[in-house]
Write an enzyme that holds these catalytic residues in place. Structure first.
Site, PDB file in Angstrom:
ATOM      1  N   SER A   1      10.801  24.910  -9.055  1.00 39.37           N
ATOM      2  CA  SER A   1      11.083  24.548 -10.445  1.00 39.37           C
ATOM      3  C   SER A   1      12.489  25.014 -10.813  1.00 39.37           C
ATOM      4  O   SER A   1      12.913  26.106 -10.430  1.00 39.37           O
ATOM      5  CB  SER A   1      10.048  25.203 -11.362  1.00 39.37           C
ATOM      6  OG  SER A   1      10.367  24.980 -12.715  1.00 39.37           O
TER       7      SER A   1
ATOM      8  N   ASP B   1       6.887  17.064 -16.906  1.00 37.79           N
ATOM      9  CA  ASP B   1       5.891  17.894 -17.592  1.00 37.79           C
ATOM     10  C   ASP B   1       5.867  17.638 -19.091  1.00 37.79           C
ATOM     11  O   ASP B   1       4.797  17.466 -19.682  1.00 37.79           O
ATOM     12  CB  ASP B   1       6.160  19.378 -17.322  1.00 37.79           C
ATOM     13  CG  ASP B   1       5.804  19.754 -15.886  1.00 37.79           C
ATOM     14  OD1 ASP B   1       5.401  18.872 -15.117  1.00 37.79           O
ATOM     15  OD2 ASP B   1       5.946  20.939 -15.537  1.00 37.79           O
TER      16      ASP B   1
ATOM     17  N   ASP C   1       8.107  32.254 -21.065  1.00 41.79           N
ATOM     18  CA  ASP C   1       8.663  31.366 -22.085  1.00 41.79           C
ATOM     19  C   ASP C   1       7.706  31.113 -23.243  1.00 41.79           C
ATOM     20  O   ASP C   1       8.138  30.900 -24.378  1.00 41.79           O
ATOM     21  CB  ASP C   1       9.098  30.041 -21.460  1.00 41.79           C
ATOM     22  CG  ASP C   1      10.469  30.124 -20.824  1.00 41.79           C
ATOM     23  OD1 ASP C   1      11.204  31.092 -21.116  1.00 41.79           O
ATOM     24  OD2 ASP C   1      10.812  29.216 -20.035  1.00 41.79           O
TER      25      ASP C   1
ATOM     26  N   ARG D   1      15.926  30.290 -25.239  1.00 39.94           N
ATOM     27  CA  ARG D   1      14.687  29.925 -25.930  1.00 39.94           C
ATOM     28  C   ARG D   1      14.733  30.148 -27.445  1.00 39.94           C
ATOM     29  O   ARG D   1      14.248  29.301 -28.197  1.00 39.94           O
ATOM     30  CB  ARG D   1      13.500  30.671 -25.319  1.00 39.94           C
ATOM     31  CG  ARG D   1      13.246  30.368 -23.844  1.00 39.94           C
ATOM     32  CD  ARG D   1      13.435  28.927 -23.509  1.00 39.94           C
ATOM     33  NE  ARG D   1      12.984  28.588 -22.153  1.00 39.94           N
ATOM     34  CZ  ARG D   1      13.493  27.598 -21.449  1.00 39.94           C
ATOM     35  NH1 ARG D   1      14.471  26.852 -21.948  1.00 39.94           N
ATOM     36  NH2 ARG D   1      13.036  27.322 -20.238  1.00 39.94           N
TER      37      ARG D   1
END
Length: 406
Positions: free
Chosen positions: A182, A19, A128, A99
């Protein structure tokens, strides 16, 4: 679509996966500017150097690959663990806590390289995007943010594959067609979601769990270990002093082999959707239970209860992306203040999916066998008769309500 007039240089959070490789090429094609990639090693277990070579091969102007494991555990995971943080009662926030660290370093690299924009690979339905972008804005209010999933017209996995093939981006065989699920990983956890996991009524297949063996297959003999805490943070295992990352790595190893830390959860995303995810947090689960155990003998009752009241708000802030918000920092100050006496040793038994407290001890313990004993003790002045007045005063409003509203 062309954006060459508005952006001069972009720092992309780059994992090296399919991705973000598609995003790298898409940014080059649509923004016609220099792209700097940043890959953070936070213990995801992949060959990080492959990301470096792939970014160079794809024409990134500058490539940053950095080991942030110690900073991740010391400055993000451990502060969160001091609060006994669980989102919606169970989730240990392995993805949300990573993050802000990635975003922080991205902004620093943007300033070092003169970049005027940052980009990420978070999807438009997930959390996210908020975690990255709220952090970006908190650290650099004038930064330009590029979120390809909200801009491009690649709306399906098929269109993504077609784009990759058209632009000569290698598509791993397991990514062709219907991707099974995922995966996001770091030192604190491994999470799996999407595709075969999108139906909460269907039991997850065993092969999806990648960071632990099943409790049924765990050893028949328990693992017993001592964890030493100082001011709320773990500092050693079985007397061996380790770095923050070393502590978590060791407990991940012991927890994984004993089937500890599995969670199948349907959670509430900030954007308003419910999501089913599988989480494996072996070391974090052990530390969470051990930390509560050492707090149980070292924290004043009201301080501990107040922490428990604050924790859901603190967890929600992290989950929603507000790590750098002033209210999270304010709560952190209160939490950290509470840890001044949280030092001592907890003995844990790990057995077939269970992390059990065996014992706990501390020089700062507020537990007194002499005071709590049911036997006679001349070492305290607890007067049994005092309980009568204590109970009557606490019952007064209850009695009056019944008398006056009868």
């Amino acid at each position: 679509m062309s954006h060459e007039q508005s952006v001069k240089k972009i720092v992309l959070a780059y994992s090296g996966g399919l991705d973000t490789s598609i995003i790298l090429r898409w940014l080059q094609n649509n923004y016609k500017c220099e792209i700097v990639t940043f890959t953070a090693n936070i213990g995801q277990g992949k060959d990080i150097e492959m990301a470096r070579e792939k970014a160079k091969f794809m024409g990134a102007k500058e490539v940053y690959v950095e080991n942030l494991c110690e900073e991740f555990v010391r400055d993000f995971v451990f502060p969160m663990l001091r609060a006994n943080t669980l989102y919606e009662g169970t989730y240990m926030l392995g993805t949300p806590i990573a993050r802000p660290l990635i975003a922080k370093r991205q902004i620093e690299i943007a300033e070092e390289t003169g970049a005027d924009a940052v980009a990420h690979g978070a999807t438009s339905k997930g959390n996210d995007q908020l975690r990255f972008e709220l952090s970006y804005y908190a650290l650099k209010p004038d930064i330009k943010i590029i979120a390809p999933w909200r801009e491009w017209n690649l709306k399906s996995r098929t269109s993504l594959m077609d784009y990759a093939k058209k632009h000569h981006i290698t598509v791993p065989m397991d990514k062709c067609g219907a991707t099974p699920f995922s995966v996001d990983a770091n030192m604190l956890h491994v999470s799996s979601e999407g595709k075969v996991l999108e139906y909460p009524e269907v039991q997850a297949a065993e092969y999806i769990w990648s960071n632990s063996i099943s409790p049924e297959e765990a050893p028949d003999e328990p693992t017993v270990l001592d964890i030493d805490f100082e001011n709320g943070d773990p500092v050693s295992i079985d007397g061996e002093r380790l770095s923050p990352a070393g502590i978590l790595l060791k407990l991940n190893e012991l927890g994984s082999m004993n089937g500890i830390g599995r969670l199948d959860l349907v959670e509430n995303r900030f954007v308003g959707l419910k999501n089913r995810g599988l989480y494996e947090t072996p070391g974090g689960t052990i530390l969470h239970i051990a930390h509560r155990a050492i707090e149980s003998i070292t924290l004043d009752r009201e301080m501990g209860h107040l922490k428990d009241e604050l924790m859901p708000r603190y967890a929600k802030l992290i989950y929603n992306g507000f790590w750098f918000a002033p209210e999270r920092e304010m709560l952190q100050s209160a939490i950290d203040f509470s840890q001044y006496a949280v030092s001592g040793t907890v003995t844990m038994k790990l057995y077939k999916g269970n992390a059990l407290v065996v014992s706990r001890k501390s020089v700062n313990s507020l537990f007194s066998a002499d005071w709590v004993t049911f036997e006679d003790s001349s070492l305290n002045d607890y007067n049994d008769k005092d309980a009568t007045g204590f109970i009557k005063l606490n019952a007064l409003r209850l009695r009056l309500k019944k008398i006056l509203q009868a």
